[in-house]
Design a protein around this motif. Structure first.
Motif, PDB file in Angstrom:
ATOM      1  N   LYS A  77       3.908   6.902  -9.320  1.00 39.24           N
ATOM      2  CA  LYS A  77       2.814   7.178  -8.338  1.00 39.24           C
ATOM      3  C   LYS A  77       3.674   7.347  -7.073  1.00 39.24           C
ATOM      4  O   LYS A  77       4.522   6.488  -6.730  1.00 39.24           O
ATOM      5  N   GLU A  78       3.157   8.309  -6.071  1.00 42.18           N
ATOM      6  CA  GLU A  78       3.988   8.377  -4.633  1.00 42.18           C
ATOM      7  C   GLU A  78       2.704   7.626  -3.653  1.00 42.18           C
ATOM      8  O   GLU A  78       1.880   8.244  -3.371  1.00 42.18           O
ATOM      9  N   ALA A  79       3.236   6.338  -3.628  1.00 42.86           N
ATOM     10  CA  ALA A  79       2.331   5.553  -2.603  1.00 42.86           C
ATOM     11  C   ALA A  79       2.354   6.204  -1.259  1.00 42.86           C
ATOM     12  O   ALA A  79       3.223   6.321  -0.588  1.00 42.86           O
ATOM     13  N   SER A  80       1.028   5.870  -0.499  1.00 41.28           N
ATOM     14  CA  SER A  80       1.017   6.155   0.736  1.00 41.28           C
ATOM     15  C   SER A  80       1.757   5.002   1.642  1.00 41.28           C
ATOM     16  O   SER A  80       1.876   3.768   1.240  1.00 41.28           O
ATOM     17  N   SER A  81       1.771   5.277   2.990  1.00 46.74           N
ATOM     18  CA  SER A  81       2.481   4.375   3.757  1.00 46.74           C
ATOM     19  C   SER A  81       1.757   3.140   3.853  1.00 46.74           C
ATOM     20  O   SER A  81       2.246   1.854   4.017  1.00 46.74           O
ATOM     21  N   GLU A  82       0.321   3.287   3.897  1.00 51.87           N
ATOM     22  CA  GLU A  82      -0.402   2.095   3.845  1.00 51.87           C
ATOM     23  C   GLU A  82      -0.195   1.077   2.693  1.00 51.87           C
ATOM     24  O   GLU A  82      -0.055  -0.116   2.560  1.00 51.87           O
ATOM     25  N   VAL A  83      -0.258   1.723   1.643  1.00 53.05           N
ATOM     26  CA  VAL A  83       0.038   1.100   0.379  1.00 53.05           C
ATOM     27  C   VAL A  83       1.399   0.440   0.394  1.00 53.05           C
ATOM     28  O   VAL A  83       1.328  -0.838  -0.152  1.00 53.05           O
ATOM     29  N   LEU A  84       2.206   1.136   0.593  1.00 50.91           N
ATOM     30  CA  LEU A  84       3.730   0.432   0.768  1.00 50.91           C
ATOM     31  C   LEU A  84       3.706  -0.794   1.815  1.00 50.91           C
ATOM     32  O   LEU A  84       4.449  -1.743   1.542  1.00 50.91           O
TER      33      LEU A  84
END
Length: 146
Positions: free
Chosen positions: A89-96
């Motif tokens: 999955k390509e996580a969003s900056s918020e998730v990262l």
């Protein structure tokens, strides 16, 4: 005249493995079709999502923490964090940022560690070209100075 018939889509695989045919089916599926030409034997460029996922997993394991513990602290689902760690999955900056905070890191720290890994892999997989520059580095291009 084009070598590709107009009514067929060309499929380019993102990961090595079964090479799909021009009709979109993998050869192992038994669907007739012409296979795509073999890709060059160059090493595959690392994907950013793989690097970030590897970095998250390495940091979590270094802290001897479970996937469940970090997912709960980050307030993201355990299956999703697992997918991010595996580069699925390509996580969003918020998730990262949430995952990094759960590990006691800032987002810049996480991205810096991933960038270091990218540089390490690039040096290992890329043939050295260009001329030497002061400090022992190398460059591959034109430098303009004013």
């Amino acid at each position: 005249m084009s070598p590709h018939p107009q009514d067929e889509a060309r499929v380019i695989p993102l990961r090595p493995g079964n090479t799909p045919s021009r009709t979109g089916a993998t050869p192992s599926a038994g669907t007739p079709g012409r296979p795509l030409p073999d890709a060059p034997a160059e090493p595959r460029e690392p994907l950013w999502r793989d690097l970030v996922g590897d970095t998250l997993r390495r940091e979590r394991r270094a802290q001897e923490r479970t996937l469940k513990d970090v997912a709960e602290a980050a307030r993201i689902s355990m299956p999703y964090l697992s997918e991010v760690e595996r580069g699925r999955k390509e996580a969003s900056s918020e998730v990262l940022a949430a995952a990094a905070r759960a590990l006691g890191l800032g987002l810049p720290d996480l991205l810096s560690l991933a960038q270091d890994e990218l540089a390490r892999r690039a040096v290992r997989s890329r043939p050295v070209r260009g001329r030497a520059v002061p400090g022992g580095g190398r460059y591959d291009g034109l430098c303009l100075a004013a």
